[in-house]
Design an enzyme around this catalytic site. Structure first.
Site, mmCIF file in Angstrom:
data_model
loop_
_atom_site.group_PDB
_atom_site.id
_atom_site.type_symbol
_atom_site.label_atom_id
_atom_site.label_comp_id
_atom_site.label_asym_id
_atom_site.label_seq_id
_atom_site.Cartn_x
_atom_site.Cartn_y
_atom_site.Cartn_z
ATOM 1 N N CYS A 82 -6.342 1.752 5.116
ATOM 2 C CA CYS A 82 -6.989 0.528 5.576
ATOM 3 C C CYS A 82 -6.591 0.249 7.021
ATOM 4 O O CYS A 82 -5.741 0.926 7.601
ATOM 5 C CB CYS A 82 -6.590 -0.645 4.670
ATOM 6 S SG CYS A 82 -4.873 -1.179 4.870
ATOM 7 N N CYS A 114 -2.793 -0.471 7.450
ATOM 8 C CA CYS A 114 -1.946 0.724 7.292
ATOM 9 C C CYS A 114 -2.095 1.670 8.478
ATOM 10 O O CYS A 114 -1.110 2.276 8.914
ATOM 11 C CB CYS A 114 -2.253 1.437 5.982
ATOM 12 S SG CYS A 114 -1.583 0.567 4.539
ATOM 13 N N GLU A 140 0.807 3.942 1.836
ATOM 14 C CA GLU A 140 1.277 4.356 3.158
ATOM 15 C C GLU A 140 2.430 3.471 3.623
ATOM 16 O O GLU A 140 3.405 3.957 4.197
ATOM 17 C CB GLU A 140 0.117 4.300 4.171
ATOM 18 C CG GLU A 140 -1.067 5.176 3.810
ATOM 19 C CD GLU A 140 -2.082 4.519 2.873
ATOM 20 O OE1 GLU A 140 -3.105 5.159 2.579
ATOM 21 O OE2 GLU A 140 -1.860 3.373 2.423
ATOM 22 N N HIS A 149 0.824 -1.207 0.000
ATOM 23 C CA HIS A 149 0.000 0.000 0.000
ATOM 24 C C HIS A 149 0.860 1.259 0.000
ATOM 25 O O HIS A 149 2.031 1.238 0.418
ATOM 26 C CB HIS A 149 -0.933 -0.010 1.206
ATOM 27 C CG HIS A 149 -1.998 -1.049 1.109
ATOM 28 N ND1 HIS A 149 -3.053 -1.110 1.990
ATOM 29 C CD2 HIS A 149 -2.194 -2.083 0.238
ATOM 30 C CE1 HIS A 149 -3.846 -2.121 1.667
ATOM 31 N NE2 HIS A 149 -3.341 -2.726 0.603
#
Length: 184
Positions: free
Chosen positions: A125, A128, A99, A97
């Site tokens: 999410c 994260c 992040e 992801h």
């Protein structure tokens, strides 16, 4: 006499927004630009980590370095969307992801993210958010809303948001005025 090194001015050079972006809007605009590097077949997400008003790392979602990209079959979830309900299958998605990539880039470069802010084009999410908190990020500003599609997971996500808020971590939307996104 005309300046021999003068360059013709194009309309893009003259573009001016009616308003100057705030620092937060500026960082979010950089997250928007960063997401353009994403090669996911689903959603493109960009993230920027900022400490002391300085950009320390950027990240976008995609397969790990050296792996085939999503459009090359690198991610089963992207390659076979019919096999996964909306918002499901993240546990087997090979993509890192945005992040996560930003935190990992900061680590590779030797930057601490303690007290940093994360600007993401999507509300992070569950995983994260945990990783941002654990790494020391103290604020998360996002452009677009995201919530788990499963009601049980959504309730757990809301509990996590409450826990983070109770610990002083800001997780809040940041709107960008349309004129800041006009790239003409």
């Amino acid at each position: 006499m005309a300046d021999p090194v003068a360059h013709p001015t194009t309309s893009a050079d003259l573009r001016r927004s009616a308003t100057r972006p705030t620092r937060e809007q500026y960082f979010m605009l950089l997250a928007v630009a960063t997401r353009e590097r994403a090669n996911c077949l689903r959603r493109h997400v960009g993230a920027v980590l900022v400490a002391d008003q300085r950009i320390i790392a950027t990240g976008y979602n995609g397969t790990p370095t050296g792996f085939p990209n999503c459009d090359e079959g690198g991610c089963h979830r992207c390659s076979h969307p019919e096999s996964y309900a909306e918002g499901r299958g993240y546990d087997i998605c090979i993509c890192v992801h945005a992040e996560q990539n930003a935190v990992l880039q900061a680590a590779k470069l030797g930057y601490s993210v303690q007290g940093a802010a994360c600007y993401s084009t999507l509300r992070p999410c569950f995983g994260c958010l945990k990783e941002l908190y654990q790494s020391g990020v103290s604020a998360v500003r996002y452009l677009n809303e995201w919530t788990p599609s499963d009601p049980v997971e959504a309730a757990a996500y809301d509990s996590l948001l409450g826990e983070l808020a109770g610990r002083g971590v800001v997780v809040a939307p940041l709107e960008l005025p349309a004129e800041l996104l006009d790239l003409r």
